[in-house]
Design a protein around this motif. Structure first.
Motif, PDB file in Angstrom:
ATOM      1  N   TRP A   5      -7.770   1.056   3.846  1.00  0.00           N
ATOM      2  CA  TRP A   5      -6.753   1.804   3.106  1.00  0.00           C
ATOM      3  C   TRP A   5      -6.744   1.375   1.635  1.00  0.00           C
ATOM      4  O   TRP A   5      -6.712   2.221   0.731  1.00  0.00           O
ATOM      5  CB  TRP A   5      -5.399   1.564   3.762  1.00  0.00           C
ATOM      6  N   GLU A  65      -7.573   3.660  -1.736  1.00  0.00           N
ATOM      7  CA  GLU A  65      -6.639   3.813  -2.846  1.00  0.00           C
ATOM      8  C   GLU A  65      -7.260   3.372  -4.174  1.00  0.00           C
ATOM      9  O   GLU A  65      -6.916   3.898  -5.232  1.00  0.00           O
ATOM     10  CB  GLU A  65      -5.368   2.998  -2.582  1.00  0.00           C
ATOM     11  N   GLN A  66      -8.189   2.435  -4.114  1.00  0.00           N
ATOM     12  CA  GLN A  66      -8.839   1.952  -5.338  1.00  0.00           C
ATOM     13  C   GLN A  66     -10.128   2.709  -5.637  1.00  0.00           C
ATOM     14  O   GLN A  66     -10.819   2.376  -6.605  1.00  0.00           O
ATOM     15  CB  GLN A  66      -9.142   0.453  -5.195  1.00  0.00           C
ATOM     16  N   GLN A 121      -2.024   7.548   8.240  1.00  0.00           N
ATOM     17  CA  GLN A 121      -3.112   7.395   7.264  1.00  0.00           C
ATOM     18  C   GLN A 121      -4.431   7.980   7.781  1.00  0.00           C
ATOM     19  O   GLN A 121      -5.470   7.790   7.163  1.00  0.00           O
ATOM     20  CB  GLN A 121      -3.323   5.906   6.935  1.00  0.00           C
ATOM     21  N   LEU A 144      -6.187  10.340   5.394  1.00  0.00           N
ATOM     22  CA  LEU A 144      -6.602   9.566   4.218  1.00  0.00           C
ATOM     23  C   LEU A 144      -7.887   8.792   4.509  1.00  0.00           C
ATOM     24  O   LEU A 144      -8.835   8.813   3.716  1.00  0.00           O
ATOM     25  CB  LEU A 144      -5.489   8.601   3.820  1.00  0.00           C
ATOM     26  N   GLY A 176       1.949   2.049  -3.391  1.00  0.00           N
ATOM     27  CA  GLY A 176       0.911   2.274  -4.390  1.00  0.00           C
ATOM     28  C   GLY A 176       0.373   1.031  -5.060  1.00  0.00           C
ATOM     29  O   GLY A 176      -0.319   1.132  -6.085  1.00  0.00           O
ATOM     30  N   ALA A 213      -2.135  -1.119  -4.420  1.00  0.00           N
ATOM     31  CA  ALA A 213      -3.332  -1.422  -3.624  1.00  0.00           C
ATOM     32  C   ALA A 213      -3.967  -2.749  -4.032  1.00  0.00           C
ATOM     33  O   ALA A 213      -4.516  -3.463  -3.192  1.00  0.00           O
ATOM     34  CB  ALA A 213      -4.347  -0.296  -3.773  1.00  0.00           C
ATOM     35  N   LEU A 224       0.826  -1.206   0.000  1.00  0.00           N
ATOM     36  CA  LEU A 224       0.000   0.000   0.000  1.00  0.00           C
ATOM     37  C   LEU A 224       0.863   1.260   0.000  1.00  0.00           C
ATOM     38  O   LEU A 224       0.556   2.231  -0.690  1.00  0.00           O
ATOM     39  CB  LEU A 224      -0.924  -0.002   1.217  1.00  0.00           C
TER      40      LEU A 224
END
Length: 390
Positions: free
Chosen positions: A195, A199-200, A227, A230, A164, A166, A161
């Motif tokens: 998380w 990201e997706q 995080q 985020l 990048g 994911a 993760l």
């Protein structure tokens, strides 16, 4: 007392010996067809001889066993010293960034049960740094029967993760059954899964998974401190999307309302959220969100994000609002940059050029690191505008 017994045994032996000399007697032992016959004295000598042989044989076996034990202890101590040396060399190699050497040295070291996880983590980290995905999956399969495999999968998912990846992280986390995890492991699983969903951009799935995030108190975990914004922004975005499907006239307000108070004005969280709204085509929501946030707290990062609006139905209202702000702060370089971008998106290239040139003049004597970077950004924007109109 001991000497008394020795004296008495000597006297009895002497009397028995004298008696045997006068009348030696004999001993007859029969067992089936086997017959043994001798004098009493000879029989005693045989018994004493056998006892002596048995005694010395037992002594020899004991000494041999002691020697073997000593050799085993020496070998064990030698292996331990060698392992300690390999661990120290591996630690130094890893500290210097040589993960390949560190993993190689640990592969040669004797590893006890309680240190298996450390070795697996080093090997996994080395494989991931080298992007050896097949080797990493093979290592995870080999460790499937070990109790350390859960911690190993969670660690690998976090690395993925952070880099990048994911999709790969989601595959690793999905192989763990939450019901079979300990409470700390469940918290890590819930946080990493959330998380990966963020990201997706899987907002609907994140909305459904948020119950597990709250149940495992992920947002109170020190492991996810970095995080936090985020995940908070992801939750707000998920609520906005769900609100949109329910035909909420202002679904972004639902997301804002569901944020804790201290996060409703956090610029980092709001900027992430606004950019996701922009990227997903919800620019009107992003405009309203940013204008409300800027009305409460004027932050440069929010102003810059405001300048990223570029949809025809949004930029006209956004540039008008930016003009109102400029009347109050006509020399705010971030606002001038945002205004220049909005005007450019609205096909007002000359007005955009004026705003950007004004920002350049304001930043002409910039000395701070942030202001120098902002000046470079303004010049780059101006160069793009010139190239577009040339």
């Amino acid at each position: 007392m001991r000497w008394l017994w020795v004296f008495l045994a000597t006297v009895v032996g002497a009397l028995a010996g004298a008696r045997l000399l006068q009348d030696p007697g004999y001993v007859l032992v029969r067992s089936g067809s086997w017959v043994f016959e001798s004098s009493i004295a000879a029989g005693l000598l045989v018994v004493l001889g056998g006892a002596a042989v048995f005694f010395f044989l037992a002594k020899g076996i004991g000494r041999l066993a002691a020697s073997i034990g000593f050799f085993g202890r020496w070998r064990s101590a030698r292996q331990q010293l060698k392992s300690v040396d390999l661990w120290q060399r591996a630690s130094k190699a890893i500290a210097l960034g040589d993960w390949n050497l560190g993993a190689t040295l640990l592969a040669k070291a004797h590893v006890s049960q309680e240190h298996q996880l450390e070795v697996l983590l080093v090997r996994a980290a080395n494989l991931w740094r080298n992007r050896d995905e097949s080797g990493l999956q093979s290592l995870l399969e080999q460790a499937a029967e070990m109790t350390a495999v859960v911690d190993l999968r969670l660690a690998v998912a976090r690395w993925q993760l952070s880099d990048g990846e994911a999709g790969l992280a989601m595959q690793n986390v999905a192989k763990l059954a939450p019901s079979q995890l300990t409470p700390p492991e469940q918290a890590a699983w819930a946080g990493l899964y959330a998380w990966a969903l963020v990201e997706q951009r899987r907002w609907q799935d994140l909305h459904g998974h948020w119950t597990a995030v709250e149940k495992n108190q992920v947002l109170k975990s020190e492991a996810f401190r970095d995080q936090m914004s985020l995940l908070r922004a992801g939750k707000a975005m998920a609520d906005s999307v769900v609100g949109d499907t329910q035909k909420d006239p202002a679904p972004w307000r639902t997301g804002l309302k569901n944020l804790p108070k201290q996060w409703q004005t956090d610029p980092k969280t709001l900027t992430r959220w606004a950019k996701w709204l922009i990227d997903s085509g919800r620019q009107e929501q992003a405009r309203q969100l940013l204008e409300q946030a800027l009305a409460k707290s004027w932050r440069s990062v929010l102003v810059r994000c405001y300048g990223e609006l570029d949809h025809p139905d949004t930029v006209a209202q956004a540039s008008e609002q930016a003009g109102q702000w400029l009347k109050k702060t006509p020399e705010d370089p971030e606002l001038l940059l945002a205004m220049g971008r909005l005007l450019r998106a609205n096909n007002q290239t000359e007005l955009s050029r004026e705003q950007l040139l004004k920002a350049v003049r304001v930043l002409a004597n910039a000395s701070g690191e942030d202001l120098v970077a902002l000046r470079a950004l303004v010049l780059a924007e101006l160069g793009s505008l010139v190239a577009q109109t040339a």
